[in-house]
Design an enzyme around this catalytic site. Structure first.
Site, PDB file in Angstrom:
ATOM      1  N   LYS A  14      11.825  60.047  78.966  1.00 57.44           N
ATOM      2  CA  LYS A  14      11.613  59.388  80.259  1.00 57.44           C
ATOM      3  C   LYS A  14      10.253  59.786  80.856  1.00 57.44           C
ATOM      4  CE  LYS A  14      16.520  58.889  81.443  1.00 57.44           C
ATOM      5  NZ  LYS A  14      17.534  59.132  82.490  1.00 57.44           N
ATOM      6  N   ARG A 123      23.367  64.561  72.647  1.00 57.20           N
ATOM      7  CA  ARG A 123      23.765  64.718  74.065  1.00 57.20           C
ATOM      8  C   ARG A 123      23.982  66.192  74.405  1.00 57.20           C
ATOM      9  NH1 ARG A 123      24.356  60.210  77.087  1.00 57.20           N
ATOM     10  NH2 ARG A 123      25.684  61.118  78.681  1.00 57.20           N
ATOM     11  N   THR A 129      23.885  65.426  82.540  1.00 56.29           N
ATOM     12  CA  THR A 129      23.063  64.399  83.201  1.00 56.29           C
ATOM     13  C   THR A 129      22.287  64.974  84.385  1.00 56.29           C
ATOM     14  OG1 THR A 129      24.714  62.724  82.654  1.00 56.29           O
ATOM     15  CG2 THR A 129      23.174  62.180  84.413  1.00 56.29           C
ATOM     16  N   ARG A 140      17.523  69.450  79.377  1.00 53.49           N
ATOM     17  CA  ARG A 140      17.549  69.235  80.833  1.00 53.49           C
ATOM     18  C   ARG A 140      17.659  70.551  81.590  1.00 53.49           C
ATOM     19  NH1 ARG A 140      21.582  64.038  80.148  1.00 53.49           N
ATOM     20  NH2 ARG A 140      19.999  62.395  80.070  1.00 53.49           N
ATOM     21  N   ASN A 160      15.674  63.289  84.594  1.00 50.22           N
ATOM     22  CA  ASN A 160      16.325  64.218  83.668  1.00 50.22           C
ATOM     23  C   ASN A 160      15.762  64.163  82.251  1.00 50.22           C
ATOM     24  OD1 ASN A 160      17.398  61.751  83.119  1.00 50.22           O
ATOM     25  ND2 ASN A 160      19.501  62.255  83.643  1.00 50.22           N
ATOM     26  N   HIS A 163      16.655  60.039  77.860  1.00 52.68           N
ATOM     27  CA  HIS A 163      17.857  59.203  77.785  1.00 52.68           C
ATOM     28  C   HIS A 163      18.414  59.329  76.373  1.00 52.68           C
ATOM     29  CE1 HIS A 163      20.520  55.776  77.455  1.00 52.68           C
ATOM     30  NE2 HIS A 163      19.896  55.495  76.327  1.00 52.68           N
TER      31      HIS A 163
HETATM   32  P1  ATP Z   1      21.188  58.548  80.281  1.00 49.44           P
HETATM   33  O1  ATP Z   1      22.014  57.263  80.230  1.00 49.44           O
HETATM   34  O2  ATP Z   1      19.882  58.403  80.994  1.00 49.44           O
HETATM   35  O3  ATP Z   1      21.063  59.235  78.950  1.00 49.44           O
HETATM   36  P2  ATP Z   1      23.485  59.763  81.275  1.00 49.44           P
HETATM   37  O4  ATP Z   1      24.243  58.931  80.290  1.00 49.44           O
HETATM   38  O5  ATP Z   1      23.692  61.231  81.199  1.00 49.44           O
HETATM   39  O6  ATP Z   1      21.965  59.579  81.159  1.00 49.44           O
HETATM   40  P3  ATP Z   1      24.245  57.801  83.287  1.00 49.44           P
HETATM   41  O7  ATP Z   1      25.487  58.039  84.046  1.00 49.44           O
HETATM   42  O8  ATP Z   1      24.254  56.799  82.168  1.00 49.44           O
HETATM   43  O9  ATP Z   1      23.734  59.225  82.743  1.00 49.44           O
HETATM   44  O10 ATP Z   1      23.118  57.444  84.346  1.00 49.44           O
HETATM   45  C1  ATP Z   1      21.897  56.870  83.927  1.00 49.44           C
HETATM   46  C2  ATP Z   1      20.756  57.532  84.661  1.00 49.44           C
HETATM   47  O11 ATP Z   1      20.819  57.178  86.046  1.00 49.44           O
HETATM   48  C3  ATP Z   1      20.766  59.053  84.669  1.00 49.44           C
HETATM   49  O12 ATP Z   1      20.209  59.593  83.496  1.00 49.44           O
HETATM   50  C4  ATP Z   1      19.932  59.353  85.906  1.00 49.44           C
HETATM   51  O13 ATP Z   1      18.536  59.267  85.634  1.00 49.44           O
HETATM   52  C5  ATP Z   1      20.301  58.226  86.845  1.00 49.44           C
HETATM   53  N1  ATP Z   1      21.380  58.575  87.789  1.00 49.44           N
HETATM   54  C6  ATP Z   1      22.688  58.695  87.505  1.00 49.44           C
HETATM   55  N2  ATP Z   1      23.405  58.981  88.604  1.00 49.44           N
HETATM   56  C7  ATP Z   1      22.521  59.041  89.617  1.00 49.44           C
HETATM   57  C8  ATP Z   1      22.616  59.306  91.037  1.00 49.44           C
HETATM   58  N3  ATP Z   1      23.766  59.583  91.627  1.00 49.44           N
HETATM   59  N4  ATP Z   1      21.487  59.279  91.764  1.00 49.44           N
HETATM   60  C9  ATP Z   1      20.294  59.010  91.194  1.00 49.44           C
HETATM   61  N5  ATP Z   1      20.137  58.759  89.881  1.00 49.44           N
HETATM   62  C10 ATP Z   1      21.228  58.782  89.109  1.00 49.44           C
HETATM   63 MG    MG Z   2      24.022  56.830  80.117  1.00 47.65          MG
END
Ligand code: ATP
Ligand code: MG
Length: 194
Positions: A14, A123, A129, A140, A160, A163
């Protein structure tokens, strides 16, 4: 059934990962764990590409809103003061918009990573996350301390570093979306494949 060593996952470094100079460090951690990089490229994504990368179904979008609400409740912050609503189905789309603007803010690095349980192992190497919760020793946890409490106050997505796909099905979908017909390479790693 695929051979266990052939599982593929999709990873994107990212904007904060690229701008912190972590490209090499991130790839090193995957290779150190005997995972194989089988496709790799730096590119500037379009708004549309990122918009199509993240799921558009209401459940996924509301889940983003719910994560925000949980954080606000945990820390006693005022959700309505920041979002004008406490409805997670309205907060979700707002967070998704922040996510798209963040993801187009610099060039990214995309790659396909192959190996035993690559989806779950990547992961695990990535960590939670939410970087403030992520264990030390994860990408992270070692390179970010961001939290939704801070990010949402600043009206932006949580930064973070990388992705990575959540399931093999999501990986297949994302690899097709980002690599299309580009070749996924096949080669033998010393000590892993022979
Ligand atoms: P990614 O899909 O990026 O690998 P993830 O699967 O761990 O991460 P998701 O739940 O899919 O997390 O959320 C996608 C992305 O949205 C997160 O990586 C983060 O950058 C952002 N995000 C998630 N929740 C929030 C929140 N509450 N506030 C701001 N940004 C958020
Ligand atoms: Mg995700």
């Amino acid at each position: 059934m695929k051979h266990p060593k052939e599982e593929l996952t999709y990873v994107m470094i990212k904007p904060d990962g690229v701008r912190k100079g972590l490209i090499g460090e991130i790839i090193r951690r995957f290779e150190q764990r005997d995972l194989k990089i089988v496709a790799l490229e730096m590119f500037q994504p379009t708004h549309e590409q990122i918009d199509n990368h993240y799921p558009k179904n209401p459940e996924w979008i509301t889940r983003l809103g719910e994560k925000t609400k949980t954080t606000y409740e945990k820390y006693g912050y005022d959700l309505v003061a920041d979002f004008d609503t406490d409805d997670t189905s309205k907060i979700g789309p707002e967070v998704r918009k922040w996510l798209v603007s963040y993801m187009v803010s610099s060039p990214l690095v995309k790659m396909v990573v192959q190996g035993v349980h690559s989806v779950d192992v990547v992961r695990k190497i990535a960590g939670d996350t939410m970087p403030y919760k992520a264990d030390m020793g994860t990408i992270r946890g070692d390179f970010s301390i961001d939290s939704p409490a801070l990010a949402n106050k600043e009206k932006r997505a949580v930064m973070n570093v990388i992705h990575c796909s959540e399931t093999p099905e999501e990986a297949a979908h994302e690899i097709k979306h980002w690599f299309g017909d580009v070749e996924i390479y096949s080669y033998k790693r010393f000590g892993v494949d022979e």
